[in-house]
Design an enzyme around this catalytic site. Structure first.
Site, PDB file in Angstrom:
ATOM      1  N   GLU A  35      -1.868  -2.452  21.677  1.00 28.74           N
ATOM      2  CA  GLU A  35      -2.850  -2.286  22.742  1.00 28.74           C
ATOM      3  C   GLU A  35      -2.177  -1.942  24.072  1.00 28.74           C
ATOM      4  OE1 GLU A  35      -4.440  -5.770  20.172  1.00 28.74           O
ATOM      5  OE2 GLU A  35      -2.534  -4.761  20.604  1.00 28.74           O
TER       6      GLU A  35
ATOM      7  N   CYS B 261      -4.599 -10.308  20.229  1.00 28.08           N
ATOM      8  CA  CYS B 261      -4.126 -11.693  20.340  1.00 28.08           C
ATOM      9  C   CYS B 261      -4.626 -12.326  21.631  1.00 28.08           C
ATOM     10  CB  CYS B 261      -2.608 -11.750  20.260  1.00 28.08           C
ATOM     11  SG  CYS B 261      -1.756 -10.846  21.574  1.00 28.08           S
TER      12      CYS B 261
ATOM     13  N   CYS C  66      -2.989  -9.706  24.396  1.00 21.46           N
ATOM     14  CA  CYS C  66      -3.556  -8.356  24.464  1.00 21.46           C
ATOM     15  C   CYS C  66      -5.034  -8.390  24.840  1.00 21.46           C
ATOM     16  CB  CYS C  66      -3.368  -7.651  23.127  1.00 21.46           C
ATOM     17  SG  CYS C  66      -1.639  -7.284  22.763  1.00 21.46           S
TER      18      CYS C  66
ATOM     19  N   TRP D 170      21.550   4.123 -15.071  1.00 20.38           N
ATOM     20  CA  TRP D 170      20.285   4.001 -14.367  1.00 20.38           C
ATOM     21  C   TRP D 170      19.166   4.293 -15.354  1.00 20.38           C
ATOM     22  CZ3 TRP D 170      20.319   2.092  -9.620  1.00 20.38           C
ATOM     23  CH2 TRP D 170      21.481   2.207  -8.850  1.00 20.38           C
TER      24      TRP D 170
ATOM     25  N   ARG E  53      12.290  -2.000  -0.447  1.00 23.13           N
ATOM     26  CA  ARG E  53      13.204  -2.967   0.167  1.00 23.13           C
ATOM     27  C   ARG E  53      13.064  -2.963   1.683  1.00 23.13           C
ATOM     28  NH1 ARG E  53      18.986  -1.841  -2.947  1.00 23.13           N
ATOM     29  NH2 ARG E  53      18.297  -2.457  -5.050  1.00 23.13           N
TER      30      ARG E  53
ATOM     31  N   ASP F 168      24.984  -6.360 -12.753  1.00 25.92           N
ATOM     32  CA  ASP F 168      24.872  -5.048 -12.123  1.00 25.92           C
ATOM     33  C   ASP F 168      25.768  -4.880 -10.905  1.00 25.92           C
ATOM     34  OD1 ASP F 168      22.936  -4.562 -14.003  1.00 25.92           O
ATOM     35  OD2 ASP F 168      21.241  -4.838 -12.650  1.00 25.92           O
TER      36      ASP F 168
ATOM     37  N   GLY G 180      16.173  -9.959 -13.274  1.00 29.88           N
ATOM     38  CA  GLY G 180      16.131  -9.741 -14.709  1.00 29.88           C
ATOM     39  C   GLY G 180      14.930 -10.400 -15.353  1.00 29.88           C
TER      40      GLY G 180
END
Length: 369
Positions: A54, A77, A86, A172, A186, A202, A303
């Protein structure tokens, strides 16, 4: 609500999505300010501690904000945090109408922002494209409403449902496009969570790598300003401190040995000992602890044993399953270690999305209520 309301809120949501990789632990929020059908200001929340959406939009609009309509993807908020409220900024700017996609689930706000606006005579509406707004901030919402983060499980398998050869070899299964998709998952997560078996087999680091994100320069720069917290479930502390996982940066380890806390701290990591039966970690307790630390979204990359354990407890909110067009054979490892004996025990999922990712397929599935 009018078609224009929906169109302007859709624009605000597109802005909010620009914060997908950078706002942790705050929600992703966009704001659009419109007067006489014309866009006069817009903004999005970039990162915690900096101005909210905002404020950016009001700065663009300037004096023209008086009497205008502000479209915000989350209730403004009403409390003082690292930035001023805000809702008060909108009041001071003299806007005439505020349209929010949804009420803020944060108990410090929870309707107070909208109530403040109404109390000074500003017209208020809520619920425009609420479903889309809730999806964008599913982790923040779940943390505020339940005290747990939103848990996604990333799984990669062959057409015959296998994840690795019997010897543990798994790199892979999928191609570069699928791996780039995982990098983006991720980057948007507060935490990447894994188990000892994955790290040992791995040699996994589980970091975000800029070259593999396949984003534009602006979003890549934002994504690389922070790495998600990497959390290792290792009840017996089997992963040595010289493993690539620990060499890649600070990590958070969950195990049972209180006596090893100082050893991990001296190496730049944190060890949390959570009680559990027979050296098994209390997974629900781990998620509660992460939520208490401000974690919105967790990406589980593990796993079949650890993934199966989370699934068995009903802790997985969403499965991101990457399917490669290959067979690994009957001796290869299964997708989940989830022993079920009768058809009545089958776990039903709803397919939310399915699409091609390079030469592979991605299935997004959620447990049926």
């Amino acid at each position: 609500m009018s078609a224009d309301d929906h169109a302007w809120m859709a624009r605000a949501l597109r802005l909010a999505r620009k914060g997908l990789y950078s706002t942790h632990p705050n929600p992703r929020v966009g704001c659009v300010i419109v007067k006489d059908g014309e866009l006069i200001g817009e903004g999005w929340h970039v990162r915690a501690g900096e101005p909210h959406a905002e404020v950016h939009a009001l700065r663009q609009a300037g004096e023209r904000a008086r009497g205008a309509t502000a479209y915000v993807t989350l209730e403004p908020c009403s409390h003082y945090g690292r930035t001023p409220p805000c809702a008060e900024a909108l009041v001071q700017a003299g806007v005439g109408r505020v349209v929010a996609a949804m009420q803020d689930p944060n108990p410090q706000v929870a309707g107070r922002g909208l109530a403040l606006l109404r109390s000074v005579g500003i017209e208020v509406a809520s619920g425009v494209l609420e479903s889309e707004a809730r999806t964008l901030n599913c982790g923040f919402i779940k943390r505020m409403e339940t005290g747990l983060p939103y848990l996604r499980a990333k799984l990669a398998m062959s057409l015959d449902g296998r994840t690795a050869m019997a010897c543990g070899e798994s790199q892979w299964i999928t191609g570069p496009a699928a791996r780039a998709e995982v990098q983006r998952l991720r980057a948007q997560s507060s935490v990447v969570l894994t188990g000892a078996d994955t790290v040992l087999m791995d040699h996994a680091r589980l970091t975000v790598r800029a070259a593999e994100l396949c984003l534009d320069d602006e979003l890549t720069a934002l994504a690389m300003q922070r790495q998600p917290l990497r959390v290792l479930i290792d009840g017996r502390l089997r992963v040595p401190l010289d493993a690539p996982f620990f060499q890649a940066g600070p990590a958070f380890v969950v195990g049972h040995d209180d006596g090893a806390v100082a050893r991990y701290r001296s190496a730049g990591h944190e060890l949390l000992a959570i009680p559990g039966a027979a050296e098994r970690v209390d997974l629900h307790g781990v998620l509660r602890e992460l939520a208490a630390r401000g974690t919105n979204e967790v990406l589980l990359e593990a796993g079949p044993r650890l993934a199966g354990a989370f699934a068995a407890l009903g802790l997985i909110d969403e499965y991101q399953i990457f399917v490669a067009a290959k067979f690994l054979g009957s001796t290869a490892r299964p997708l989940l270690d989830l022993p079920l004996e009768r058809m009545s025990e089958a776990r039903e999922l709803r397919i939310a999305d399915i699409r091609a990712v390079g030469d592979d397929w991605k299935i997004v599935a959620v447990p049926r209520a």
